[in-house]
Write an enzyme that holds these catalytic residues in place. Sequence first.
Site, short mmCIF file in Angstrom:
data_model
loop_
_atom_site.label_atom_id
_atom_site.label_comp_id
_atom_site.label_asym_id
_atom_site.label_seq_id
_atom_site.Cartn_x
_atom_site.Cartn_y
_atom_site.Cartn_z
N PHE A 249 4.85 -0.08 -1.83
CA PHE A 249 4.44 -0.70 -3.10
C PHE A 249 3.44 0.20 -3.78
O PHE A 249 2.88 1.12 -3.20
CB PHE A 249 3.79 -2.07 -2.84
N ASN B 94 2.53 -0.19 -9.93
CA ASN B 94 3.55 -0.41 -10.96
C ASN B 94 4.93 -0.75 -10.40
O ASN B 94 5.89 -0.86 -11.17
CB ASN B 94 3.67 0.84 -11.84
N SER B 95 5.06 -0.93 -9.09
CA SER B 95 6.39 -1.19 -8.55
C SER B 95 6.31 -1.60 -7.08
O SER B 95 5.28 -1.44 -6.43
CB SER B 95 7.26 0.07 -8.67
N THR B 96 7.43 -2.12 -6.60
CA THR B 96 7.67 -2.24 -5.16
C THR B 96 8.94 -1.46 -4.85
O THR B 96 9.80 -1.29 -5.71
CB THR B 96 7.85 -3.72 -4.73
N VAL B 97 9.05 -0.97 -3.60
CA VAL B 97 10.19 -0.12 -3.23
C VAL B 97 10.87 -0.73 -2.01
O VAL B 97 10.19 -1.12 -1.04
CB VAL B 97 9.74 1.32 -2.93
N LYS C 99 13.65 1.02 -6.42
CA LYS C 99 12.30 0.87 -6.97
C LYS C 99 12.36 -0.16 -8.09
O LYS C 99 13.03 0.06 -9.11
CB LYS C 99 11.80 2.21 -7.50
N ASP D 162 0.64 14.61 -11.14
CA ASP D 162 0.11 13.81 -10.03
C ASP D 162 0.56 14.37 -8.68
O ASP D 162 1.04 13.64 -7.82
CB ASP D 162 0.57 12.35 -10.18
#
Length: 405
Positions: free
Chosen positions: A70, A73-76, A91, A191
């Site tokens: 996680f 901005n998201s969970t995977v 995602k 990043d």
Amino acid sequence: MRAVFRNISAFRRRSLTPLHRIPTSGFTTLDSVTKIEEERLPHYDPSVFYPVRIGEVFEDRYQVLGKLGFGSNSTVWFCRDLQEHRHVALKVCISSQKPSRELEVLKHLAATQASHAGAHFVRTLLDSFVIQGRAGTHHCLVMEPLLASLHDLQQTLNPKSLTEDMLKTSLQQVFAGLDYLHGRAKVVHTDLQAKNIMLSCSDSSVFEPWEKSEIDEPALRKVDGNRVIYKSREFNLQRDMRGIGRCMITDLGMARIGVQHEGFVQPEAYRAPEVMLYMPWTSAADIWNVGVMIWDLFEGEHMFHPGGTDRKLSNARMLGEMIALLGPPPSYLLRRADETLAYWNHDAQWKGFASIPEYTLEDVDVYLEGKSKEDFMVFMRKMLQWEPERRFSALDLLQDQWLNS
């Protein structure tokens, strides 16, 4: 709201692969007041996360087998592609009225990667779709499942630093990927850190034990009304070492398309001086990122240490450390932005908001010696330059003597 979870009996008639058996009991449910996973993130808002459930099937195709991780901005999720008979990573982004930056970048890459060898080291998009949740639209990205990050690999080592050979191999692959991103695709990642350099899988059979473990020992979970928060299940790197493949650059959610940009990017400890000082920046900011990331992987600690009661004090501390390692910045660089006057006077003299440590780049390297150390220092200084235009490109760095020795 669009129905995503399909009737199992009806789906089984249409599917090319039988649905995976998902345990309906035998799992541990945590107390509802216990915060886990994404709930522990600052500013967590459950309404913007789509409530994915293990066993759920998306697009009549992707069955969720377990949770991989996680972010803010998201969970995977680890899924089985019932049409292509393979495992994939799904995602699921938080709901947003804005277009998905990562999806935009991934689609851009899909249109530019033809025949470039470096594309092999950048995670690409297999499929995408949208679903509707209570809070709005969620973009879903389907990608190759990866085993773990370089950071995860590092934690299995003793001492917790990559060997010189491991570092060289990893960097050769990272620079090949960056040559593709910077040279062909004109994308700046912004990043680059060890958590975003992941290891691909060279032997898909390693996914079978992971899949079986979810059946034998279902993930811990917490039920919060209609929402289930699952504990992520990591791949066992020590058990699945045979499956480790190439390094891949991932997580392009903060990437920018184009040659020159403005604005704040990069995690604070990895931030290039031109970004800190509000100057325009280019792909050279990524090269700085890699140089700083190397210290995490090889020396086992951050090269620079932000900290302070406000951004100015934090920047001053890092800039002081940069002066110690690199020497003072040239005066012509300081004239590129008024922000530099917060730290240097008009004569390019340091104002002293933070002390300048008394050590050099050579002093803080503790693992190498002799000719190998000399070559490594030359390599590092190709990336760690005050002036962005003096940093070597990814393609040039691939030819470095130390890297290829």
